[in-house]
Scaffold this motif. Structure first.
Motif, PDB file in Angstrom:
ATOM      1  N   GLN A 233      10.315  -4.322  11.230  1.00  0.00           N
ATOM      2  CA  GLN A 233      10.512  -3.695   9.915  1.00  0.00           C
ATOM      3  C   GLN A 233      11.134  -2.304  10.072  1.00  0.00           C
ATOM      4  N   GLU A 237      14.775  -1.190   8.715  1.00  0.00           N
ATOM      5  CA  GLU A 237      14.801  -0.146   7.675  1.00  0.00           C
ATOM      6  C   GLU A 237      15.632   1.053   8.124  1.00  0.00           C
ATOM      7  N   LYS A 243      14.268   0.369   2.205  1.00  0.00           N
ATOM      8  CA  LYS A 243      12.866  -0.059   2.354  1.00  0.00           C
ATOM      9  C   LYS A 243      12.791  -1.562   2.133  1.00  0.00           C
TER      10      LYS A 243
END
Ligand SMILES: Cc1cc2nc3c(=O)[nH]c(=O)nc-3n(C[C@H](O)[C@H](O)[C@H](O)COP(=O)(O)OP(=O)(O)OC[C@H]3O[C@@H](n4cnc5c(N)ncnc54)[C@H](O)[C@@H]3O)c2cc1C
Length: 447
Positions: A233, A237, A243
């Motif tokens: 993640q 990102e 996000k």
């Protein structure tokens, strides 16, 4: 140190196995299949809606008002709080963080573009960015089965009205095997995003479509392995300067499978023995031994379970037990079985109290906005989670029931499934010493 047998490898069985092993017991899990985590989200609902369907703002405060036999009322609010902390500690020890507490319901985005209340969630499904950022991009994957970005976008646009710009971006991941071979699931994409090439592909196709003002909604694909999920993640990102928010689940449930993997890893490192394809089909009790010794002296009150018997593949096997924790789930996992006019627990043959007329088991309409009576049928237990008969007498002294097979709650309506599972698992292990002492006293009195 006691010999503890746990039946079932769903969330409640695996969590109980970890706590029992941590408490110094010798633990064996007997299971013939995976639990509901394979299809259900790996998020921990504690209590979402009251009996009238109103959203509960402070779950722990509400739990304190519930009557028995709700499992939370049997174990007490303090135990629920302790269980939440113990679960967060256990999962953090395996490098997978759960955020949240028992006093707040968080809004978890779903695969139909709505929000559901849940208390403990992995950061990948945290939805703050959806509310804070002006733009939402819903990402779809070509060939991905049972995931509908247009539906998500439509419902989100309806939810936010003019306040947000909602658009859809379709990603065409290179997927040679899926094209002519079989359907692609979120699990396949999660595995692909564990690779450098998969992430590069993802970033290349989305870099023009998002930025710091955008929340990017994706299916649960941020890695299959729990310990990699946060770093995948973060990497994506940073490279996209945006996000990412996973929706809670589409079957097969990647978030659920992450938790399943995590708990199995934890069991392994704590020395728990998991015996797969072991279906428990019966038990022997101390009453049988007494009956063999003195034909006429069969105890009428509490029995003590001596062994569990597994069957299948043409042979049976017996496992000795000092204590048994039954975590066999509900109808979905065969922990509870129904016939016309009858419901029972199949291992110990415990009858479940149900209305005589089967019409009274349910409301005519499944989605009638009320709890369904059948959903809260289950095994009756006391405060130690030992099974009891209709008079309240313990029927099996060294046996405890946890998780979905318990009576007194409708996990689906309340949104309390995994909350009850982790709480009763924790409570069962905390009560083990008392159970073992009671059982010893009972055994001594019989011989
Ligand atoms: C579609 C779906 C979505 C859900 N989503 C959520 C959610 O988002 N959040 C939430 O908090 N809850 C959710 N729930 C509820 C939650 O999944 C259950 O409450 C929870 O899984 C119950 O866990 P358990 O360990 O008691 O039972 P299960 O997960 O059902 O596990 C039972 C285990 O026992 C084994 N077993 C059964 N009988 C035997 C036997 N005789 N011998 C050996 N092994 C046996 C089974 O094979 C299995 O391993 C969802 C449930 C469903 C069905």
């Amino acid at each position: 140190m006691a010999n503890v047998l746990i039946v079932g490898a769903g969330i409640s069985g695996l969590v109980a196995a970890c706590y029992a092993a941590k408490a110094g017991h010798q633990v064996k899990v007997l299971s013939y299949g995976q639990g509901a985590l394979t299809v259900a989200g790996g998020i921990i609902d504690l209590y979402g809606y009251d009996q009238n369907g109103n959203l509960v703002t402070d779950p722990l405060e509400h739990i304190a008002t519930l009557p028995k036999p709700h499992p939370y009322a049997l174990v007490g609010t303090k135990r629920v709080e302790e269980a939440i902390e113990a679960f967060k500690e256990l999962t953090a020890s395996q490098n997978y963080i759960y955020v949240g507490d028992g006093h707040h319901n968080q809004k978890v985005p779903t695969a139909i573009g709505s929000f559901k209340p849940s208390c403990l969630i992995p950061p990948s499904v945290e939805s703050d960015a959806i509310f804070e950022r002006p733009k939402i991009v819903v990402v779809g994957f070509e060939l991905l089965k049972d995931y509908y970005p247009k539906l998500i976008a439509k419902n989100l646009q309806h939810f936010f009205g003019d306040k947000k710009e909602v658009s859809i971006k379709q990603v065409m991941l290179h997927w040679p095997s899926g094209r002519n071979y079989r359907d692609v699931s979120a699990l396949d994409i999660a595995r692909e995003l564990e690779t450098d090439l998969g992430r590069l592909n993802f970033v290349e196709q989305l870099k023009g479509a998002c930025g710091p003002d955008t929340a990017l909604i994706i299916p649960p694909v941020l890695g299959e392995r729990p310990e990699l999920s946060a770093s995948i993640q973060k990497d994506l990102e940073q490279r996209l300067n945006t996000k990412l928010v996973e929706v809670s689940s589409i079957p097969p449930s990647v978030t659920g499978l992450r938790l399943d993997k995590l708990l199995r890893n934890a069991c392994f490192s704590l020395g728990v023995d998991i015996v797969e394809k072991a279906q428990v089909i019966g038990f022997t009790s101390q009453a049988d031994e007494v009956a063999n010794l003195e034909a006429n002296k069969v105890p009428t009150a509490s029995k003590v379970c001596r062994t569990l018997i597994t069957g299948g593949f043409g042979h049976t096997h017996e496992y000795k037990a000092d204590a048994v924790i039954v975590a066999t789930g509900g109808f979905f996992s065969s922990g509870l079985v129904t016939q016309m006019g009858r419901m029972y627990e199949p291992i110990f043959g415990l009858e479940i109290k149900v209305p005589e007329d089967q019409k009274d088991w349910s409301h005519q309409y499944l989605f009638c906005g009320k709890p369904q009576p059948f959903a809260s049928y289950g095994v009756a237990v006391n405060e130690n989670l030992q099974p009891v008969d209709p008079t309240g007498e313990v029927v099996l002294s060294n046996v405890q029931f946890i998780g979905r097979s318990l009576q007194g709650y409708d996990f689906c309506f309340e949104k309390s499934g995994n909350g009850v599972a982790i709480t009763t698992a924790y409570h069962a292990v905390k009560q083990l010493d008392e159970i073992l002492a009671q059982t010893k006293a009972l055994s001594d009195s019989l011989f």
